[in-house]
Motif scaffolding. Sequence first.
Motif, mmCIF file in Angstrom:
data_model
loop_
_atom_site.group_PDB
_atom_site.id
_atom_site.type_symbol
_atom_site.label_atom_id
_atom_site.label_comp_id
_atom_site.label_asym_id
_atom_site.label_seq_id
_atom_site.Cartn_x
_atom_site.Cartn_y
_atom_site.Cartn_z
ATOM 1 N N GLU A 1 0.827 -1.212 0.000
ATOM 2 C CA GLU A 1 0.000 0.000 0.000
ATOM 3 C C GLU A 1 0.859 1.259 0.000
ATOM 4 O OE1 GLU A 1 -3.972 1.764 2.176
ATOM 5 O OE2 GLU A 1 -2.810 0.229 3.241
ATOM 6 N N ILE A 2 1.877 1.304 0.839
ATOM 7 C CA ILE A 2 2.728 2.494 0.909
ATOM 8 C C ILE A 2 3.511 2.683 -0.387
ATOM 9 C CG2 ILE A 2 4.770 3.479 2.057
ATOM 10 C CD1 ILE A 2 2.106 3.926 3.553
ATOM 11 N N GLU A 3 4.018 1.605 -0.955
ATOM 12 C CA GLU A 3 4.766 1.734 -2.212
ATOM 13 C C GLU A 3 3.884 2.349 -3.300
ATOM 14 O OE1 GLU A 3 7.569 -0.903 -5.190
ATOM 15 O OE2 GLU A 3 5.949 -1.928 -4.124
ATOM 16 N N ARG A 4 2.667 1.840 -3.425
ATOM 17 C CA ARG A 4 1.743 2.362 -4.442
ATOM 18 C C ARG A 4 1.458 3.842 -4.188
ATOM 19 N NH1 ARG A 4 -3.490 2.859 -4.050
ATOM 20 N NH2 ARG A 4 -3.640 1.502 -2.230
ATOM 21 N N LEU A 5 1.216 4.198 -2.936
ATOM 22 C CA LEU A 5 0.872 5.580 -2.614
ATOM 23 C C LEU A 5 2.058 6.534 -2.749
ATOM 24 C CD1 LEU A 5 -1.526 5.044 0.425
ATOM 25 C CD2 LEU A 5 -2.130 5.802 -1.887
ATOM 26 N N VAL A 6 3.263 6.066 -2.435
ATOM 27 C CA VAL A 6 4.445 6.928 -2.575
ATOM 28 C C VAL A 6 4.638 7.321 -4.034
ATOM 29 C CG1 VAL A 6 6.976 6.879 -2.559
ATOM 30 C CG2 VAL A 6 5.721 6.278 -0.513
ATOM 31 N N TYR A 7 4.553 6.346 -4.923
ATOM 32 C CA TYR A 7 4.752 6.651 -6.339
ATOM 33 C C TYR A 7 3.628 7.528 -6.879
ATOM 34 C CZ TYR A 7 8.562 3.299 -6.253
ATOM 35 O OH TYR A 7 9.728 2.640 -5.964
ATOM 36 N N ALA A 8 2.389 7.240 -6.493
ATOM 37 C CA ALA A 8 1.258 8.046 -6.963
ATOM 38 C C ALA A 8 1.350 9.473 -6.426
ATOM 39 C CB ALA A 8 -0.062 7.403 -6.547
ATOM 40 N N ALA A 9 1.640 9.612 -5.130
ATOM 41 C CA ALA A 9 1.718 10.940 -4.528
ATOM 42 C C ALA A 9 2.848 11.756 -5.138
ATOM 43 C CB ALA A 9 1.914 10.816 -3.015
ATOM 44 N N ARG B 1 -2.031 10.127 5.488
ATOM 45 C CA ARG B 1 -3.108 9.545 6.296
ATOM 46 C C ARG B 1 -2.919 8.037 6.433
ATOM 47 N NH1 ARG B 1 -7.185 11.285 3.564
ATOM 48 N NH2 ARG B 1 -7.442 9.426 2.311
ATOM 49 N N THR B 2 -2.573 7.365 5.353
ATOM 50 C CA THR B 2 -2.367 5.915 5.378
ATOM 51 C C THR B 2 -1.182 5.558 6.264
ATOM 52 O OG1 THR B 2 -3.341 5.696 3.183
ATOM 53 C CG2 THR B 2 -1.941 3.886 3.939
ATOM 54 N N GLN B 3 -0.095 6.306 6.155
ATOM 55 C CA GLN B 3 1.079 6.069 6.999
ATOM 56 C C GLN B 3 0.705 6.214 8.468
ATOM 57 O OE1 GLN B 3 3.929 4.853 6.487
ATOM 58 N NE2 GLN B 3 5.346 5.603 8.008
ATOM 59 N N GLN B 4 -0.055 7.245 8.789
ATOM 60 C CA GLN B 4 -0.468 7.476 10.176
ATOM 61 C C GLN B 4 -1.359 6.328 10.667
ATOM 62 O OE1 GLN B 4 -2.577 11.125 10.862
ATOM 63 N NE2 GLN B 4 -2.703 10.784 13.049
ATOM 64 N N GLU B 5 -2.253 5.844 9.820
ATOM 65 C CA GLU B 5 -3.137 4.746 10.218
ATOM 66 C C GLU B 5 -2.349 3.475 10.519
ATOM 67 O OE1 GLU B 5 -5.809 4.646 6.907
ATOM 68 O OE2 GLU B 5 -7.010 6.328 7.663
ATOM 69 N N GLN C 1 0.803 3.338 11.442
ATOM 70 C CA GLN C 1 1.575 3.579 12.662
ATOM 71 C C GLN C 1 0.679 3.457 13.903
ATOM 72 O OE1 GLN C 1 3.799 7.234 12.662
ATOM 73 N NE2 GLN C 1 4.823 6.749 14.574
ATOM 74 N N GLU C 2 -0.538 3.954 13.804
ATOM 75 C CA GLU C 2 -1.475 3.831 14.927
ATOM 76 C C GLU C 2 -1.840 2.369 15.179
ATOM 77 O OE1 GLU C 2 -4.638 6.485 13.873
ATOM 78 O OE2 GLU C 2 -3.475 8.259 14.417
ATOM 79 N N THR C 3 -1.951 1.580 14.129
ATOM 80 C CA THR C 3 -2.220 0.152 14.287
ATOM 81 C C THR C 3 -1.067 -0.511 15.031
ATOM 82 O OG1 THR C 3 -3.571 0.071 12.288
ATOM 83 C CG2 THR C 3 -2.643 -2.028 13.048
ATOM 84 N N ALA C 4 0.165 -0.196 14.635
ATOM 85 C CA ALA C 4 1.335 -0.759 15.311
ATOM 86 C C ALA C 4 1.357 -0.330 16.779
ATOM 87 C CB ALA C 4 2.621 -0.321 14.611
ATOM 88 N N SER C 5 0.983 0.900 17.043
ATOM 89 C CA SER C 5 0.939 1.399 18.416
ATOM 90 C C SER C 5 -0.104 0.631 19.233
ATOM 91 C CB SER C 5 0.609 2.890 18.401
ATOM 92 O OG SER C 5 0.617 3.416 19.687
ATOM 93 N N ALA C 6 -1.245 0.362 18.636
ATOM 94 C CA ALA C 6 -2.285 -0.422 19.319
ATOM 95 C C ALA C 6 -1.792 -1.838 19.605
ATOM 96 C CB ALA C 6 -3.558 -0.458 18.478
ATOM 97 N N TYR C 7 -1.089 -2.432 18.646
ATOM 98 C CA TYR C 7 -0.520 -3.770 18.847
ATOM 99 C C TYR C 7 0.482 -3.753 20.001
ATOM 100 C CZ TYR C 7 -2.360 -5.473 14.326
ATOM 101 O OH TYR C 7 -3.155 -5.862 13.286
ATOM 102 N N ALA C 8 1.286 -2.701 20.075
ATOM 103 C CA ALA C 8 2.292 -2.596 21.133
ATOM 104 C C ALA C 8 1.642 -2.493 22.512
ATOM 105 C CB ALA C 8 3.199 -1.392 20.876
ATOM 106 N N MET C 9 0.418 -1.979 22.556
ATOM 107 C CA MET C 9 -0.313 -1.871 23.824
ATOM 108 C C MET C 9 -1.073 -3.158 24.151
ATOM 109 S SD MET C 9 -1.773 2.028 23.909
ATOM 110 C CE MET C 9 -2.531 2.006 22.311
ATOM 111 N N GLY C 10 -0.928 -4.165 23.302
ATOM 112 C CA GLY C 10 -1.569 -5.445 23.582
ATOM 113 C C GLY C 10 -2.836 -5.714 22.804
ATOM 114 N N MET C 11 -3.299 -4.778 22.028
ATOM 115 C CA MET C 11 -4.499 -5.012 21.223
ATOM 116 C C MET C 11 -4.120 -5.839 20.007
ATOM 117 S SD MET C 11 -5.920 -1.151 21.265
ATOM 118 C CE MET C 11 -7.531 -0.962 21.925
ATOM 119 N N ARG C 12 -4.974 -6.729 19.632
ATOM 120 C CA ARG C 12 -4.749 -7.552 18.440
ATOM 121 C C ARG C 12 -6.056 -7.703 17.689
ATOM 122 N NH1 ARG C 12 0.325 -7.668 16.764
ATOM 123 N NH2 ARG C 12 1.633 -7.624 18.580
ATOM 124 N N PRO C 13 -5.981 -7.966 16.393
ATOM 125 C CA PRO C 13 -7.217 -8.172 15.630
ATOM 126 C C PRO C 13 -7.950 -9.402 16.158
ATOM 127 C CG PRO C 13 -5.291 -8.108 14.172
ATOM 128 C CD PRO C 13 -4.792 -8.074 15.570
#
Length: 145
Positions: free
Chosen positions: A92-100, A111-115, A117-129
């Motif tokens: 996803e990031i590769e596609r968006l970097v080239y398009a942007a 926005r996608t990068q932030q999302e 990163q926030e997912t990784a932060s949630a995982y670090a706090m113990g949340m999982r899908p």
Amino acid sequence: MSTATFTDLLRKPKVVLAHIDEGQVRITRRDGDDLVILRGRDIDVLESGVSLSSQVLRAIGRNKGDVEAALSDLFAWTSEFSASELKEYAAEIERLVYAASELGSFERLLRTQQEWQETASAYAMGMRPTEPVELPAEARPVERP
């Protein structure tokens, strides 16, 4: 992009600047280079987007085209992702970097990068899908809701 003359800006600044909410306003001048007026947020997004794109593209180059390795090197928080999530993030990031970079519009990339990163932060706090909840095929009454 709206366009106005420098004279218009001097004579009717409110009318000219009213177009700033639609995007940039180009001010043409007879005796000099054109000026561009834009919102502060727009320049912040542009600067952040160019910076992120440059970092990612340089990292991809250093990693001989391996986007997953490039992102893992750049962002330690990617270690929170499973192999499949890292692959999805990289694609996803590769596609968006080239398009942007090609379009000069970085909002979606940032926005996608932030999302992610926030997912990784949630995982670090113990949340999982969690697995999706399967609903019954038919509605049935319950004794106590």
